[in-house]
Scaffold this active site. Structure first.
Site, PDB file in Angstrom:
ATOM      1  N   HIS B 190      75.155-110.337  61.761  1.00 14.74           N
ATOM      2  CA  HIS B 190      75.164-109.525  60.546  1.00 14.74           C
ATOM      3  C   HIS B 190      74.715-110.302  59.323  1.00 14.74           C
ATOM      4  O   HIS B 190      74.451-109.715  58.294  1.00 14.74           O
ATOM      5  CB  HIS B 190      76.541-108.916  60.333  1.00 14.74           C
ATOM      6  CG  HIS B 190      77.619-109.944  60.319  1.00 14.74           C
ATOM      7  ND1 HIS B 190      78.380-110.200  61.421  1.00 14.74           N
ATOM      8  CD2 HIS B 190      78.000-110.802  59.377  1.00 14.74           C
ATOM      9  CE1 HIS B 190      79.208-111.185  61.137  1.00 14.74           C
ATOM     10  NE2 HIS B 190      78.995-111.562  59.911  1.00 14.74           N
ATOM     11  N   ARG B 297      60.238 -85.947  63.900  1.00 15.65           N
ATOM     12  CA  ARG B 297      60.968 -85.723  65.155  1.00 15.65           C
ATOM     13  C   ARG B 297      62.108 -84.755  64.846  1.00 15.65           C
ATOM     14  O   ARG B 297      62.984 -85.073  64.043  1.00 15.65           O
ATOM     15  CB  ARG B 297      61.549 -87.027  65.680  1.00 15.65           C
ATOM     16  CG  ARG B 297      60.518 -88.107  65.902  1.00 15.65           C
ATOM     17  CD  ARG B 297      61.157 -89.342  66.536  1.00 15.65           C
ATOM     18  NE  ARG B 297      60.170 -90.366  66.797  1.00 15.65           N
ATOM     19  CZ  ARG B 297      59.914 -91.381  65.983  1.00 15.65           C
ATOM     20  NH1 ARG B 297      60.593 -91.517  64.870  1.00 15.65           N
ATOM     21  NH2 ARG B 297      58.992 -92.264  66.308  1.00 15.65           N
ATOM     22  N   ARG B 333      57.060 -81.855  65.089  1.00 16.17           N
ATOM     23  CA  ARG B 333      56.951 -81.806  66.548  1.00 16.17           C
ATOM     24  C   ARG B 333      58.124 -80.977  67.056  1.00 16.17           C
ATOM     25  O   ARG B 333      59.270 -81.245  66.699  1.00 16.17           O
ATOM     26  CB  ARG B 333      57.000 -83.212  67.147  1.00 16.17           C
ATOM     27  CG  ARG B 333      56.835 -83.207  68.664  1.00 16.17           C
ATOM     28  CD  ARG B 333      56.863 -84.607  69.222  1.00 16.17           C
ATOM     29  NE  ARG B 333      58.188 -85.201  69.088  1.00 16.17           N
ATOM     30  CZ  ARG B 333      58.447 -86.482  69.357  1.00 16.17           C
ATOM     31  NH1 ARG B 333      57.478 -87.277  69.759  1.00 16.17           N
ATOM     32  NH2 ARG B 333      59.665 -86.951  69.216  1.00 16.17           N
ATOM     33  N   GLU B 432      49.999 -87.216  75.648  1.00 16.16           N
ATOM     34  CA  GLU B 432      50.820 -88.321  76.125  1.00 16.16           C
ATOM     35  C   GLU B 432      50.964 -88.344  77.635  1.00 16.16           C
ATOM     36  O   GLU B 432      51.720 -89.127  78.186  1.00 16.16           O
ATOM     37  CB  GLU B 432      52.187 -88.300  75.434  1.00 16.16           C
ATOM     38  CG  GLU B 432      52.874 -86.945  75.440  1.00 16.16           C
ATOM     39  CD  GLU B 432      54.090 -86.877  74.520  1.00 16.16           C
ATOM     40  OE1 GLU B 432      54.591 -87.920  74.092  1.00 16.16           O
ATOM     41  OE2 GLU B 432      54.546 -85.751  74.236  1.00 16.16           O
ATOM     42  N   ASN B 455      53.431 -94.288  73.205  1.00 20.99           N
ATOM     43  CA  ASN B 455      54.591 -94.830  73.927  1.00 20.99           C
ATOM     44  C   ASN B 455      54.724 -94.173  75.297  1.00 20.99           C
ATOM     45  O   ASN B 455      54.888 -94.845  76.316  1.00 20.99           O
ATOM     46  CB  ASN B 455      55.874 -94.629  73.126  1.00 20.99           C
ATOM     47  CG  ASN B 455      55.863 -95.414  71.826  1.00 20.99           C
ATOM     48  OD1 ASN B 455      54.871 -96.050  71.499  1.00 20.99           O
ATOM     49  ND2 ASN B 455      56.952 -95.366  71.095  1.00 20.99           N
ATOM     50  N   ARG B 466      59.577 -99.153  79.935  1.00 21.09           N
ATOM     51  CA  ARG B 466      59.659-100.431  79.229  1.00 21.09           C
ATOM     52  C   ARG B 466      61.081-100.842  78.878  1.00 21.09           C
ATOM     53  O   ARG B 466      61.309-101.921  78.357  1.00 21.09           O
ATOM     54  CB  ARG B 466      58.789-100.422  77.986  1.00 21.09           C
ATOM     55  CG  ARG B 466      59.265 -99.468  76.940  1.00 21.09           C
ATOM     56  CD  ARG B 466      58.543 -99.795  75.701  1.00 21.09           C
ATOM     57  NE  ARG B 466      58.738 -98.736  74.746  1.00 21.09           N
ATOM     58  CZ  ARG B 466      58.397 -98.846  73.492  1.00 21.09           C
ATOM     59  NH1 ARG B 466      57.837 -99.938  73.072  1.00 21.09           N
ATOM     60  NH2 ARG B 466      58.606 -97.867  72.680  1.00 21.09           N
ATOM     61  N   CYS B 503      50.337 -91.622  67.061  1.00 19.41           N
ATOM     62  CA  CYS B 503      51.652 -91.843  66.457  1.00 19.41           C
ATOM     63  C   CYS B 503      52.586 -92.727  67.264  1.00 19.41           C
ATOM     64  O   CYS B 503      53.781 -92.724  67.039  1.00 19.41           O
ATOM     65  CB  CYS B 503      52.318 -90.510  66.155  1.00 19.41           C
ATOM     66  SG  CYS B 503      52.718 -89.555  67.617  1.00 19.41           S
TER      67      CYS B 503
END
Lengths: 102, 593
Positions: B190, B297, B333, B432, B455, B466, B503
């Site tokens: 932190h 999103r 989206r 995608e 992605n 991933r 994006c």
């Protein structure tokens, strides 16, 4: 329309209390804050609550147990509660998992 | 002159005098065995120390300033560790069974936990032993009779500490601190969060700190490389001041330039927009020069609650967003839930392979009521005039037509009800899935724009999850298959005369952006924090260089060769940019290179 029946997120009665499979939705897994929340909330119940991940069961009331379980994002856990308030406890914890411990 | 190495957790350079907040306690830990009669009192002493620190945490939580609220949350985990029998209970058991003093017993309990944490593969979880050490360290201090009081700081200093616990942050005079250096701490500690909040450099994990530095020493904290320079020579001081100046100029420069258009030296224009998921992020988008929202999103409203959002709630959210961003365009989206993101009320499905299961547009078609509600809300908000909509996870023609049919149904309903909406609402799709890429020419005739979601495209093209540590190293954005896929989509869009945007995380990767520019992509959309740095790279590039790089990349047969080639080129073309750009990114999401 009905969602397809599940296996995750349904509380099932077992002969030793209740069981529930949940998925870790938090991006970083059960990291410090969610682990703190989880142990804090679990301690509010009298029943025993255990978490199982990759075959290893730990005490859901112990933050150190939860952290050393190292449950990453998307991992599937089984909660097992045994005691008078076990069902209530699992309902409560299920909501926490869903809401990413926010 | 000496240099101490540590871990950089907050960028920047500060030159100043050292000031120690606390040290790791005087001298070595006392180790004694106790006569039986003293075991009881020793247990009580240990309990008291735990209780005292518990009270201090409580008090700190009440005093913590609003801008450091993040730390109040960390205090919760420290409180839970303090109360955990795996620490206190084990320590007490050692006092009882071995008849040793409290300090020694606590040290042994920590050593046990160290073993458990060291065995973990994930560095984030392994790092959490730092929290245990912090808590135990504070209890040790109480055992030694120290209190939590900190000395008042007179003038601006470089704050040094064994560790800065969240309990300390409540009493820190944050305006007097120009840098933070600690002995303890790792990448995710932190101290980094605190320093980044305060906008000062920080280096943690400097093990030699307490031995090498005294109060009042002149030091240079280099949060770019992660070093502390002690008694710097004239030359070194001049060099570091220079670097400090360069970095601050870079930072100021990218912020100053971030409102200029994303345009190359030779006049090629690329729109730079932001990916966000909450209204709160809009101010950052605007200050950082975002030219619109390329990806909003919409999942957040569905995941954070016990009931599904109502049409009115969604309408209000979308309308607010569009109004604040106006006249800049906002691309919503539609719900992209499933796989790893779940709608609270639907829960997670029992799927063997969720990434290939009922997610995104498929989930929406499966729950037409939920989908229709969202489409109606989007249409109603579109009166703002700057909204576009796009559908995620489209695999082929049928899905586009189904989604568009649903949109037409929602339009017809609203028309009947006398509600207004933008009749020209642009409709696009996420590209995608490899299947969509292969038939991009066909799909381009159906929509107003494409947005490439790299992605997922990389995940589905390479068959790599991933987040799976066994294969994540094979997640390669510049794999020839991925580069060719993107090129194919861009070309298909341009042939059909529609706009194409990208994006995924590639859009914030300085190694990838020049390649995308070479393809003449119309727009990139990225995390708002990265916009100023990426815009600066665009503004220093030339289209000729980008095209040459793209040609070389397309000719490269392997990702290994591509990566070497790209790194060499980018380091040569943008040396300063790269040195500073990556140090400004959040450490937890460093690029895959």
């Amino acid at each position: 329309m009905q969602a397809p029946t599940t296996g995750v997120d349904d509380i099932l009665a077992a002969n030793d209390g209740y069981r529930l499979r949940v998925r870790v939705l938090n991006e970083q897994g059960l990291h410090a804050r969610p682990a703190a929340r989880l142990s804090q909330e679990a301690q509010k119940f009298g029943c025993s609550i255990h978490l199982r991940h990759d075959g290893e069961a730990v005490d859901a009331k112990s933050i150190l147990d939860i952290l050393t379980m190292a449950a990453g994002h998307g991992s599937e856990l089984e909660l097992h509660a045994d005691g008078p308030d076990a069902l209530e406890a699992l309902r409560h914890l299920r909501a926490l998992f869903h809401n990413r411990f926010r | 002159m000496a240099t101490l190495k540590g871990i950089p957790v907050s960028a920047g350079i500060s030159i100043g005098r050292a000031f120690f907040l606390n040290r790791s306690g005087a001298g070595p830990l006392p180790r004694q065995t106790l006569p039986e009669a003293l075991v009881g009192p020793e247990l009580a002493r240990l309990d008291r120390a735990f209780e005292q620190f518990g009270l201090e945490i409580e008090q700190a939580r009440e005093r913590i300033p609003a801008e450091l609220r993040e730390h109040a949350l960390i205090l919760d985990s420290h409180m839970m560790i303090l109360k955990d029998p795996k620490l206190s209970g084990v320590a007490k058991r050692y006092v009882q069974s071995l008849g040793i003093n409290a300090e020694w017993a606590l040290d042994k309990a920590v050593a046990d936990l160290e073993k458990a944490f060291e065995a973990l593969d994930d560095p984030y979880f392994r790092d959490r032993i730092q929290d245990v050490r912090t808590v135990a360290g504070r209890v040790q201090a109480r055992l030694a009779g120290q209190t939590a009081e900190t000395r008042a700081i007179e003038s601006r200093v470089v704050l040094m500490a064994h560790d800065v616990s969240p309990a300390d942050t409540a009493s820190l005079q944050t305006d007097k601190i120009m840098a933070l250096v600690t002995v303890q701490g790792g990448k995710t500690s932190h101290t980094g969060i605190l320093a980044r909040t305060l906008g000062i450099p920080a280096v943690v994990g400097v093990t030699q700190l307490e031995r090498e530095v005294r109060d009042g020493d002149l030091v240079v904290v280099d949060g770019l490389r992660g070093v502390v320079v002690l008694s710097p020579s004239e030359d070194e001081l001049a060099r570091l001041s220079d670097l400090k100046y360069q970095f601050e100029a870079y930072q100021a420069g990218i912020m100053r330039g971030c409102h200029l258009p994303g345009e190359t030296i030779d006049g090629y224009r690329l729109k730079v927009k932001a990916n966000i998921e909450m209204l709160d992020e809009v101010p950052t988008v605007v200050t950082n020069g975002g030219e619109g929202i390329g990806l909003y999103r919409t999942e957040y409203s569905y995941m954070n609650r016990a009931k599904l959002p109502t049409e009115d709630e969604l309408y209000q959210e979308y309308l607010d967003l569009a109004t604040i961003m106006s006249p800049r365009r906002v691309t919503l989206r539609t719900l992209d839930a499933g796989a790893d993101k779940f709608v609270s009320t639907l829960g997670a499905l029992d799927e063997r392979n969720p990434a290939l299961g009922l997610r995104a547009i498929r989930l929406c078609m499966h729950h037409p009521d939920i989908f229709k509600t969202q489409l109606r809300a989007i249409l109603r908000a579109s009166v703002a005039g700057n909204i576009s909509v796009m559908f995620p996870m489209i695999s082929g023609l049928r899905e586009i037509r189904q989604a568009k049919a649903m949109l037409a149904e929602a339009r017809a309903e609203l028309r009947q009800e006398g509600q207004r909406f933008d009749t020209e609402l642009p409709v696009g799709i996420m590209m995608e899935l490899p299947s969509a890429v292969m038939i991009a020419e066909v799909l381009a005739r159906e929509v107003d724009f494409f947005s490439i979601g790299t992605n997922d495209l990389i995940q589905y093209s390479l068959g790599i999850d991933r987040t799976n540590r066994y294969v994540s190293h094979m997640y390669q954005p510049l794999h020839p298959a991925v580069v060719r896929s993107i090129k194919h989509v861009v070309d298909a869009a341009h042939q059909a005369g529609i706009e194409v945007s990208l994006c995924g995380e590639m859009a914030s990767d300085p190694f990838c952006v020049p390649i995308l520019m070479g393809m003449q992509i119309d727009c990139i959309s990225l995390t708002p924090q990265a916009i100023p740095g990426i815009k600066r790279i665009i503004r220093q590039a030339t289209m000729d260089d980008c095209k040459i790089l793209l040609k070389l990349v397309l000719e490269s047969p392997s990702v290994t060769r591509t990566n070497a080639l790209v790194q060499e080129t980018i380091f040569r073309q943008f040396p300063d940019e790269l040195m500073f750009y990556s140090s400004l990114l959040d450490r937890e999401e460093t690029p895959t290179h």
